[in-house]
Design an enzyme around this catalytic site. Sequence first.
Site, PDB file in Angstrom:
ATOM      1  N   ASP A  28       0.816  -1.212   0.000  1.00  8.76           N
ATOM      2  CA  ASP A  28       0.000   0.000   0.000  1.00  8.76           C
ATOM      3  C   ASP A  28       0.851   1.264   0.000  1.00  8.76           C
ATOM      4  OD1 ASP A  28      -2.391  -1.279  -0.010  1.00  8.76           O
ATOM      5  OD2 ASP A  28      -2.736  -1.100   2.142  1.00  8.76           O
ATOM      6  N   LYS A  83      -4.120   3.613  -3.263  1.00  6.44           N
ATOM      7  CA  LYS A  83      -5.420   4.024  -3.788  1.00  6.44           C
ATOM      8  C   LYS A  83      -5.395   5.449  -4.303  1.00  6.44           C
ATOM      9  CE  LYS A  83      -7.860   0.860  -0.800  1.00  6.44           C
ATOM     10  NZ  LYS A  83      -7.917   1.008   0.633  1.00  6.44           N
ATOM     11  N   MET A 133      -7.020   9.038  10.159  1.00  7.52           N
ATOM     12  CA  MET A 133      -7.690   9.643   9.000  1.00  7.52           C
ATOM     13  C   MET A 133      -8.559  10.831   9.411  1.00  7.52           C
ATOM     14  SD  MET A 133      -8.619   6.141   6.925  1.00  7.52           S
ATOM     15  CE  MET A 133      -8.892   5.100   8.351  1.00  7.52           C
TER      16      MET A 133
HETATM   17  N1  SAH Z   1      -3.524  -0.022   9.386  1.00  7.28           N
HETATM   18  C1  SAH Z   1      -2.937   1.274   9.675  1.00  7.28           C
HETATM   19  C2  SAH Z   1      -3.953   2.380   9.527  1.00  7.28           C
HETATM   20  C3  SAH Z   1      -4.481   2.533   8.131  1.00  7.28           C
HETATM   21  S1  SAH Z   1      -5.599   3.845   7.949  1.00  7.28           S
HETATM   22  C4  SAH Z   1      -2.323   1.247  11.072  1.00  7.28           C
HETATM   23  O1  SAH Z   1      -2.554   0.322  11.832  1.00  7.28           O
HETATM   24  O2  SAH Z   1      -1.572   2.176  11.391  1.00  7.28           O
HETATM   25  C5  SAH Z   1      -4.559   5.141   7.365  1.00  7.28           C
HETATM   26  C6  SAH Z   1      -4.356   6.163   8.448  1.00  7.28           C
HETATM   27  O3  SAH Z   1      -3.442   5.669   9.410  1.00  7.28           O
HETATM   28  C7  SAH Z   1      -3.762   7.469   7.991  1.00  7.28           C
HETATM   29  O4  SAH Z   1      -4.736   8.324   7.442  1.00  7.28           O
HETATM   30  C8  SAH Z   1      -3.234   7.999   9.292  1.00  7.28           C
HETATM   31  O5  SAH Z   1      -4.263   8.492  10.107  1.00  7.28           O
HETATM   32  C9  SAH Z   1      -2.718   6.738   9.932  1.00  7.28           C
HETATM   33  N2  SAH Z   1      -1.296   6.503   9.649  1.00  7.28           N
HETATM   34  C10 SAH Z   1      -0.758   5.397   9.094  1.00  7.28           C
HETATM   35  N3  SAH Z   1       0.584   5.515   9.023  1.00  7.28           N
HETATM   36  C11 SAH Z   1       0.888   6.716   9.554  1.00  7.28           C
HETATM   37  C12 SAH Z   1       2.109   7.424   9.776  1.00  7.28           C
HETATM   38  N4  SAH Z   1       3.296   6.921   9.444  1.00  7.28           N
HETATM   39  N5  SAH Z   1       2.046   8.637  10.361  1.00  7.28           N
HETATM   40  C13 SAH Z   1       0.871   9.164  10.728  1.00  7.28           C
HETATM   41  N6  SAH Z   1      -0.319   8.548  10.529  1.00  7.28           N
HETATM   42  C14 SAH Z   1      -0.308   7.346   9.959  1.00  7.28           C
END
Ligand code: SAH
Length: 283
Positions: A50, A71, A186
């Site tokens: 992703d 996406k 998000m």
């Molecule tokens: N499965 C992921 C979340 C996916 S949803 C997890 O467990 O972290 C995507 C959201 O995750 C982004 O919009 C943001 O809010 C957060 N996110 C994921 N990686 C991030 C990062 N390195 N820094 C800040 N927010 C992050």
Amino acid sequence: MNDSDPRPSFDWPVLKPGWVWLCGAGPGDPGLLTLHALNALKQADVVIYDALVQEAILEWAPQAEHIYAGKRGGKPSAKQRDISLRLVDLAREGKRVLRLKGGDPFVFGRGGEEAQTLVQYGIPVRIIPGISAGIGGLAYAGIPVTHRDVNQSVTFVTGHDQSGQTPSSLDWKAIAQGSQVIVIYMGMKHIARIAGELMRAGRPESEPVGVVTTATTSEQQVLETTLGTIVDDIAAAGLEPPAIICVGRSVLMRQVLDWQSQADGIEPRNLDPLGRGRPAESA
Ligand code: SAH
């Protein structure tokens, strides 16, 4: 463990042809991968990853085909189905498939849906958890997601639903009143609405909020603000997603625990950002 293979000796599971391993890659820093993720990278024929997965991680799978399944620009819901069906096709071709997702695959990552589709088509699956951004990303900003003097619970929420709106199923009033610390994934797009709902439900304008963007990467930025000023401060700082937003007093602990600012060593100090009037670790 040897130079070419950093896995300690252990009875590592074998990724078999026709299987899909659904794996968390952590929030960014490649060092936050699990050893099971590394084990998977070493064996995969194909890695489907992703947008939030750091490309450096793919260097651990030089033998594999790398397929980007981000996406960007696509219609999210249609695309998601395509990705799941692509996994089915690859597994049916007899490939060893590694599906690599940011953070943890089962935390707001639609990993549950992908796994469900695979099961529906009779494709065997293994789930490899990862460090979620809402925990590990905050830790890289010096924000402990729980702290004994702040919270005995934490609420993880998403600021988006499938349509891109703030989720209508969320009862922001109940969340505001019942959650000591709120960790929002998000949340950037709808932050004005979310902050407004929380304040209307009684959270003070002065409530501390931390915003951590591209957490754990070299581009990480951290904003300390409050519910009342967050919208202006995000705009002034020019912050962009992906971001984790943490609402609650644990954000104040960053004043002591911002370990990334301590690369050159620190002076001993006993700050009391929570205003408890007593030193750290007294009973
Ligand atoms: N499965 C992921 C979340 C996916 S949803 C997890 O467990 O972290 C995507 C959201 O995750 C982004 O919009 C943001 O809010 C957060 N996110 C994921 N990686 C991030 C990062 N390195 N820094 C800040 N927010 C992050």
